[in-house]
Design a protein around this motif. Sequence first.
Motif, PDB file in Angstrom:
ATOM      1  N   GLY A 105       0.980  -1.293   0.163  1.00 54.28           N
ATOM      2  CA  GLY A 105      -0.049   0.062   0.049  1.00 54.28           C
ATOM      3  C   GLY A 105       1.007   1.401  -0.044  1.00 54.28           C
ATOM      4  O   GLY A 105       2.081   1.200  -0.331  1.00 54.28           O
ATOM      5  N   ILE A 106       0.198   2.255   0.642  1.00 55.95           N
ATOM      6  CA  ILE A 106       0.981   3.673   0.655  1.00 55.95           C
ATOM      7  C   ILE A 106       1.172   4.130   1.965  1.00 55.95           C
ATOM      8  O   ILE A 106       0.139   3.922   2.839  1.00 55.95           O
ATOM      9  CB  ILE A 106       0.032   4.588  -0.066  1.00 55.95           C
ATOM     10  CG1 ILE A 106      -0.306   4.186  -1.610  1.00 55.95           C
ATOM     11  CG2 ILE A 106       0.873   6.271  -0.253  1.00 55.95           C
ATOM     12  CD1 ILE A 106      -1.244   5.155  -2.449  1.00 55.95           C
ATOM     13  N   GLN A 107       2.221   4.433   2.313  1.00 56.52           N
ATOM     14  CA  GLN A 107       2.682   4.858   3.613  1.00 56.52           C
ATOM     15  C   GLN A 107       3.450   6.268   3.651  1.00 56.52           C
ATOM     16  O   GLN A 107       4.053   6.390   2.677  1.00 56.52           O
ATOM     17  CB  GLN A 107       3.728   3.893   4.159  1.00 56.52           C
ATOM     18  CG  GLN A 107       3.035   2.493   4.328  1.00 56.52           C
ATOM     19  CD  GLN A 107       4.130   1.572   4.802  1.00 56.52           C
ATOM     20  OE1 GLN A 107       4.616   1.631   5.911  1.00 56.52           O
ATOM     21  NE2 GLN A 107       4.522   0.474   4.105  1.00 56.52           N
ATOM     22  N   SER A 108       3.038   6.896   4.584  1.00 54.36           N
ATOM     23  CA  SER A 108       4.098   8.193   4.807  1.00 54.36           C
ATOM     24  C   SER A 108       4.819   7.901   6.214  1.00 54.36           C
ATOM     25  O   SER A 108       4.368   7.762   7.074  1.00 54.36           O
ATOM     26  CB  SER A 108       2.991   9.351   5.347  1.00 54.36           C
ATOM     27  OG  SER A 108       4.022  10.421   5.391  1.00 54.36           O
ATOM     28  N   ILE A 109       6.129   7.665   5.863  1.00 50.34           N
ATOM     29  CA  ILE A 109       6.880   7.212   7.049  1.00 50.34           C
ATOM     30  C   ILE A 109       7.809   8.202   7.649  1.00 50.34           C
ATOM     31  O   ILE A 109       8.626   9.036   6.814  1.00 50.34           O
ATOM     32  CB  ILE A 109       7.763   5.944   6.323  1.00 50.34           C
ATOM     33  CG1 ILE A 109       7.019   5.139   5.752  1.00 50.34           C
ATOM     34  CG2 ILE A 109       8.850   5.644   7.581  1.00 50.34           C
ATOM     35  CD1 ILE A 109       7.748   3.813   5.106  1.00 50.34           C
ATOM     36  N   SER A 110       7.854   8.629   8.836  1.00 48.47           N
ATOM     37  CA  SER A 110       8.351   9.522   9.541  1.00 48.47           C
ATOM     38  C   SER A 110      10.031   8.964   9.952  1.00 48.47           C
ATOM     39  O   SER A 110      10.084   7.609   9.708  1.00 48.47           O
ATOM     40  CB  SER A 110       8.000   9.744  11.001  1.00 48.47           C
ATOM     41  OG  SER A 110       8.131   8.671  11.643  1.00 48.47           O
TER      42      SER A 110
END
Length: 125
Positions: free
Chosen positions: A39-44
Motif C-alpha cells: 500500500g501507501i505509507q507516509s514514513i517518519s
Amino acid sequence: MEGQILELEKKYWQGVENNDYEIVRNLTLFPCIVAGKNGIQSISEADFKNMFDSGQTNKIKVLKIYEVKEKLIAENTAVIGYLLDFEIVDNSQKGAIKCACTSTWIKENDKWACAMHTETELEKN
C-alpha cells in the motif's frame, strides 16, 4: 544533471544492501511517501529508524538497475524511473525479483533527498 539522480539511487540501494542507516537517512526527505505491494505509507524518520533497526526491511542484493528515465522538473525537483532486479538474501525464494521503481528527489540547501519512492513487482515471464 544527467545521471546525477541515478547515482543517488545507486547510493541509496547500496545503503540498503549494506544495512547502512546513515546513508539511507541522509538521502531521504522525511516524512517520505512509499508505495508498493503493502500500500501507501507516509514514513517518519522515527518509524523508518524503527523499521531499519527491527529488521523489517529485507536484506537484499541489487543485481541490476536499467532502462533508466530521468527528468529534471524544476531546478530543485527531479524524477526517475527504472527497472530493478534484486534478490532477497537468506530467503527460500529462488531467482531474481524484478520491479519497476520511481522516485521523486527534492533539492534543499544544495542537498538532494528522496521524498517519494514507488516499487511495483513485475510479473515473471
